[in-house]
Write a protein that holds these residues in place. Structure first.
Motif, PDB file in Angstrom:
ATOM      1  N   ASN A  89       0.820  -1.203   0.000  1.00  0.00           N
ATOM      2  CA  ASN A  89       0.000   0.000   0.000  1.00  0.00           C
ATOM      3  C   ASN A  89       0.861   1.264   0.000  1.00  0.00           C
ATOM      4  O   ASN A  89       0.546   2.249  -0.677  1.00  0.00           O
ATOM      5  CB  ASN A  89      -0.919  -0.033   1.229  1.00  0.00           C
ATOM      6  N   ARG A  90       1.970   1.259   0.736  1.00  0.00           N
ATOM      7  CA  ARG A  90       2.827   2.450   0.811  1.00  0.00           C
ATOM      8  C   ARG A  90       3.403   2.810  -0.560  1.00  0.00           C
ATOM      9  O   ARG A  90       3.586   3.988  -0.878  1.00  0.00           O
ATOM     10  CB  ARG A  90       3.956   2.213   1.802  1.00  0.00           C
ATOM     11  N   LYS A 140      -9.614   3.830  -2.548  1.00  0.00           N
ATOM     12  CA  LYS A 140      -9.248   2.454  -2.202  1.00  0.00           C
ATOM     13  C   LYS A 140     -10.494   1.618  -1.924  1.00  0.00           C
ATOM     14  O   LYS A 140     -11.369   2.035  -1.175  1.00  0.00           O
ATOM     15  CB  LYS A 140      -8.336   2.439  -0.983  1.00  0.00           C
ATOM     16  N   ALA A 169       0.652   7.492  -6.314  1.00  0.00           N
ATOM     17  CA  ALA A 169      -0.414   8.495  -6.382  1.00  0.00           C
ATOM     18  C   ALA A 169       0.120   9.889  -6.069  1.00  0.00           C
ATOM     19  O   ALA A 169      -0.268  10.881  -6.703  1.00  0.00           O
ATOM     20  CB  ALA A 169      -1.540   8.131  -5.418  1.00  0.00           C
ATOM     21  N   GLU A 170       1.034   9.954  -5.105  1.00  0.00           N
ATOM     22  CA  GLU A 170       1.631  11.243  -4.756  1.00  0.00           C
ATOM     23  C   GLU A 170       2.446  11.802  -5.921  1.00  0.00           C
ATOM     24  O   GLU A 170       2.355  12.993  -6.249  1.00  0.00           O
ATOM     25  CB  GLU A 170       2.519  11.092  -3.526  1.00  0.00           C
ATOM     26  N   GLU A 190       0.641   4.402  -2.588  1.00  0.00           N
ATOM     27  CA  GLU A 190       0.457   5.793  -2.171  1.00  0.00           C
ATOM     28  C   GLU A 190       1.557   6.692  -2.717  1.00  0.00           C
ATOM     29  O   GLU A 190       1.303   7.856  -3.064  1.00  0.00           O
ATOM     30  CB  GLU A 190       0.397   5.852  -0.647  1.00  0.00           C
ATOM     31  N   LEU A 226      -6.266   8.821  -4.409  1.00  0.00           N
ATOM     32  CA  LEU A 226      -6.635   7.405  -4.476  1.00  0.00           C
ATOM     33  C   LEU A 226      -8.051   7.186  -3.961  1.00  0.00           C
ATOM     34  O   LEU A 226      -8.491   7.831  -3.007  1.00  0.00           O
ATOM     35  CB  LEU A 226      -5.685   6.567  -3.635  1.00  0.00           C
TER      36      LEU A 226
END
Length: 233
Positions: free
Chosen positions: A51-52, A67, A58-59, A55, A65
């Motif tokens: 997940n990190r 989810k 997306a950043e 993210e 996002l």
């Protein structure tokens, strides 16, 4: 006025390339990235990416996002329920379109279209029907960088897991299999490209062989990707 659209996003090369097509067209305003994650593992469902890292993508893309969390070995009725809730949220936000990065699997496209019938959400397929050798060349030539995070060892050799797709990869890839992995030969994580504001620094960690959930046979060769600070969640 640009049309607002949500992007079905795996973090892999096809969804990123299709997103880039939307962004270059000038026709669309990308509202968000819709991604399914597995609750038990805190990873993307199809590609098994943390997940990190999602993210961080997306950043870098500067896109929010959305989810959708599902349980491990998710029953179809629960999956359908969670996706319906996500679609309802998208519609409530005044969005009428959703993008998919499918290329030539008719059954997958038919499933998506049937799932969205009557919802008010129209599917868009920016790279549908295109020749996959041309697509992978476009991807590499435009400066996208992606690493293979999972290999189906029943189709291609496990040594492709953990490799970055470049000209050498393309030359060495077995010609009898689809170079974009459209038949499930492999999955990827994109860590840089022309629509990224910064590259995602990652490193390869453990490799593991996972079983086919239907047959119980050892089949899928994953590599765990970590952010370069080495933290494990």
């Amino acid at each position: 006025m640009k049309k607002k659209i949500v992007v079905s996003f795996s973090g892999g090369k096809d969804s990123v390339l299709a997103l880039h097509r939307l962004q270059r067209s000038g026709e669309w305003e990308v509202d968000s990235l819709l991604t399914t994650l597995t609750e038990d593992y805190d990873r993307t469902t199809m590609h098994g990416v943390r997940n990190r890292l999602l993210e961080a993508q997306a950043e870098s893309l500067d896109i929010p996002l959305r989810k959708v969390w599902i349980p491990c070995e998710c029953p179809n009725e629960i999956y359908q329920q969670r996706m319906e809730e996500a679609v309802d949220g998208i519609i409530a936000d005044g969005i009428s379109y959703i993008m998919f990065g499918d290329i030539f699997l008719e059954d997958v496209k038919d499933y998506r279209e049937k799932m969205l019938e009557g919802t008010g959400l129209t599917p868009v397929f920016p790279i549908w029907g295109e020749e996959t050798k041309k697509l992978i060349n476009e991807f590499v030539e435009n400066g996208f960088k992606t690493v293979v995070c999972c290999v189906d060892t029943f189709k291609i050799d496990s040594s492709f897991s953990g490799r970055v797709i470049d000209e050498h990869f393309i030359r060495e890839y077995p010609p009898e299999h689809d170079i974009c992995g459209e038949n499930g030969e492999f999955h990827t994580f994109v860590f840089n490209g022309p629509n990224f504001s910064f590259p995602i620094a990652y490193k390869l960690d453990e490799f593991r062989l996972a079983k086919d959930m239907y047959t119980g046979e050892d089949r899928f060769y994953y590599v765990d990707l970590l952010l370069d600070n080495g933290d494990k969640e």
